[in-house]
Design a protein around this motif. Structure first.
Motif, mmCIF file in Angstrom:
data_model
loop_
_atom_site.group_PDB
_atom_site.id
_atom_site.type_symbol
_atom_site.label_atom_id
_atom_site.label_comp_id
_atom_site.label_asym_id
_atom_site.label_seq_id
_atom_site.Cartn_x
_atom_site.Cartn_y
_atom_site.Cartn_z
ATOM 1 N N LEU A 48 0.820 -1.209 0.000
ATOM 2 C CA LEU A 48 0.000 0.000 0.000
ATOM 3 C C LEU A 48 0.858 1.266 0.000
ATOM 4 N N THR A 49 1.974 1.241 0.694
ATOM 5 C CA THR A 49 2.878 2.387 0.686
ATOM 6 C C THR A 49 3.450 2.612 -0.706
ATOM 7 N N THR A 50 3.837 1.531 -1.371
ATOM 8 C CA THR A 50 4.346 1.637 -2.739
ATOM 9 C C THR A 50 3.269 2.147 -3.686
ATOM 10 N N LEU A 51 2.042 1.649 -3.539
ATOM 11 C CA LEU A 51 0.935 2.094 -4.383
ATOM 12 C C LEU A 51 0.663 3.585 -4.182
ATOM 13 N N LEU A 52 0.612 4.031 -2.930
ATOM 14 C CA LEU A 52 0.375 5.449 -2.666
ATOM 15 C C LEU A 52 1.520 6.319 -3.192
ATOM 16 N N PHE A 53 2.742 5.817 -3.105
ATOM 17 C CA PHE A 53 3.882 6.548 -3.667
ATOM 18 C C PHE A 53 3.724 6.714 -5.177
ATOM 19 N N LEU A 54 3.353 5.640 -5.853
ATOM 20 C CA LEU A 54 3.203 5.711 -7.310
ATOM 21 C C LEU A 54 2.058 6.646 -7.703
ATOM 22 N N VAL A 55 0.953 6.603 -6.979
ATOM 23 C CA VAL A 55 -0.165 7.511 -7.251
ATOM 24 C C VAL A 55 0.276 8.955 -7.029
ATOM 25 N N GLY A 56 0.978 9.206 -5.944
ATOM 26 C CA GLY A 56 1.481 10.552 -5.675
ATOM 27 C C GLY A 56 2.460 11.022 -6.724
ATOM 28 N N LEU A 57 3.315 10.123 -7.201
ATOM 29 C CA LEU A 57 4.277 10.469 -8.243
ATOM 30 C C LEU A 57 3.571 10.831 -9.547
ATOM 31 N N ILE A 58 2.558 10.062 -9.901
ATOM 32 C CA ILE A 58 1.788 10.354 -11.117
ATOM 33 C C ILE A 58 1.078 11.692 -10.992
ATOM 34 N N ILE A 59 0.451 11.943 -9.856
ATOM 35 C CA ILE A 59 -0.240 13.218 -9.640
ATOM 36 C C ILE A 59 0.753 14.375 -9.666
ATOM 37 N N PHE A 60 1.917 14.189 -9.054
ATOM 38 C CA PHE A 60 2.939 15.237 -9.035
ATOM 39 C C PHE A 60 3.365 15.605 -10.453
ATOM 40 N N TYR A 61 3.669 14.611 -11.282
ATOM 41 C CA TYR A 61 4.100 14.897 -12.652
ATOM 42 C C TYR A 61 2.962 15.457 -13.498
ATOM 43 N N PHE A 62 1.710 15.056 -13.221
ATOM 44 C CA PHE A 62 0.576 15.574 -13.971
ATOM 45 C C PHE A 62 0.406 17.070 -13.717
ATOM 46 N N PHE A 63 0.479 17.475 -12.453
ATOM 47 C CA PHE A 63 0.302 18.894 -12.129
ATOM 48 C C PHE A 63 1.537 19.714 -12.468
ATOM 49 N N LYS A 64 2.695 19.098 -12.475
ATOM 50 C CA LYS A 64 3.923 19.811 -12.814
ATOM 51 C C LYS A 64 3.927 20.202 -14.296
#
Length: 67
Positions: A48-64
């Motif tokens: 779950l920690t890895t999944l949340l990290f990947l979701v956060g990474l995708i969201i970060f790059y999307f908004f960036k």
């Protein structure tokens, strides 16, 4: 409480399980079941920690890229 120990291995493996096994055995859970519960908890937490990290990474790059 187990995470306060200065001897933590890779991914906190071993110390975290001991922190789960010891109280479960004290409350009457069979040792084999306590070991299964503790390792299952550890694996689920890592996934779950890895999944949340990947979701956060995708969201970060999307908004960036939109800025």
């Amino acid at each position: 409480l187990a995470t306060l120990l200065p001897i933590q291995g890779l991914f906190n493996l071993g110390t975290l399980e001991l922190g789960w096994i010891f109280p479960l055995v004290i409350f009457g859970v069979p040792k084999e079941t306590a070991i299964s519960i503790s390792f299952s908890y550890h694996i689920i937490t890592l996934l779950l920690t890895t999944l949340l990290f990947l979701v956060g990474l995708i969201i970060f790059y999307f908004f960036k890229k939109k800025s």
